[in-house]
Scaffold this motif. Structure first.
Motif, short mmCIF file in Angstrom:
data_model
loop_
_atom_site.label_atom_id
_atom_site.label_comp_id
_atom_site.label_asym_id
_atom_site.label_seq_id
_atom_site.Cartn_x
_atom_site.Cartn_y
_atom_site.Cartn_z
N ASP A 71 0.78 -25.78 -41.93
CA ASP A 71 -0.08 -26.74 -41.23
C ASP A 71 0.38 -28.18 -41.50
O ASP A 71 0.37 -29.02 -40.61
CB ASP A 71 -1.54 -26.58 -41.64
N VAL A 75 1.37 -30.83 -38.54
CA VAL A 75 0.62 -32.09 -38.45
C VAL A 75 1.56 -33.28 -38.56
O VAL A 75 1.44 -34.25 -37.81
CB VAL A 75 -0.49 -32.13 -39.52
N ARG A 109 -11.31 -28.39 -40.68
CA ARG A 109 -10.97 -29.10 -39.44
C ARG A 109 -10.38 -30.46 -39.83
O ARG A 109 -11.05 -31.26 -40.48
CB ARG A 109 -12.23 -29.28 -38.60
N MET A 141 -0.98 -29.14 -31.87
CA MET A 141 -2.33 -29.33 -32.36
C MET A 141 -3.31 -28.51 -31.51
O MET A 141 -3.00 -28.11 -30.40
CB MET A 141 -2.70 -30.81 -32.31
N ASP A 142 -4.49 -28.27 -32.06
CA ASP A 142 -5.52 -27.54 -31.32
C ASP A 142 -6.17 -28.41 -30.25
O ASP A 142 -6.62 -27.92 -29.23
CB ASP A 142 -6.57 -27.00 -32.28
N LYS A 159 -6.66 -30.35 -35.75
CA LYS A 159 -6.02 -29.10 -36.17
C LYS A 159 -7.04 -28.29 -36.95
O LYS A 159 -7.62 -28.77 -37.92
CB LYS A 159 -4.79 -29.40 -37.05
#
Length: 165
Positions: A71, A75, A109, A141-142, A159
């Motif tokens: 992650d 990021v 989050r 990213m989400d 994310k």
């Protein structure tokens, strides 16, 4: 008061003390924040040479917060792209201009904002190998949202973290 210093107050009702103790042992949801502030802030001059130190500071904060290495890497790519776009397009390399990076971590989050005070302009960048920054951010990213105004641009990235180390 943190969970390690929480102690049940003496009471006449033993069941109340047990409930307090159980609550103190319950693990928090999402990644554990380890000696890292829940908020990251950085202001960098609109100079591409400032990208690397900003990424390293963010890496240190994310790692200290217990964010999984996979992650962290994703990021850093997305935030680096947002910062590079802000420097080039928003600030137009004006070294007196500033790009601001803010990040917050809550319950698994990660929310990040990259802001500049340059003017917004529509349209793709010139050249075939350009203009993919927004796509990169959206794919990694989400959530990825860009808000452009005449007073500046803010990129909001989210994310949902996959776990902790």
């Amino acid at each position: 008061m943190d969970a390690t210093s929480a102690r049940a107050a003496p009471t006449r009702w033993p069941h109340a003390a047990r409930r307090t103790t159980r609550q103190a042992r319950r693990p928090p949801a999402g990644p554990v924040v380890r000696d890292a502030p829940v908020v990251f802030r950085a202001a960098l001059a609109a100079d591409p040479a400032r990208l690397s130190p900003t990424r390293e500071a963010l890496r240190s904060w994310l790692t200290g917060a217990g964010v999984d290495e996979a992650d962290v890497e994703v990021v850093l790519i997305a935030v680096g792209e947002a910062c590079a776009n802000a420097i080039e397009h928003g600030c137009r390399f004006a070294s007196e201009a500033t790009v601001t990076v803010r990040a917050g971590l809550h319950a698994g989050r990660l929310e990040i904002e990259v802001s500049d005070t340059g003017g917004w302009r529509d349209g793709p960048s010139a050249g075939r190998d350009r203009g993919r920054g927004r796509l990169i951010m959206a794919r990694l990213m989400d959530e990825a949202q860009l808000d452009g105004t005449p007073d500046g641009t803010t990129v909001r990235l989210v994310k949902h973290l996959s776990g902790r180390r």
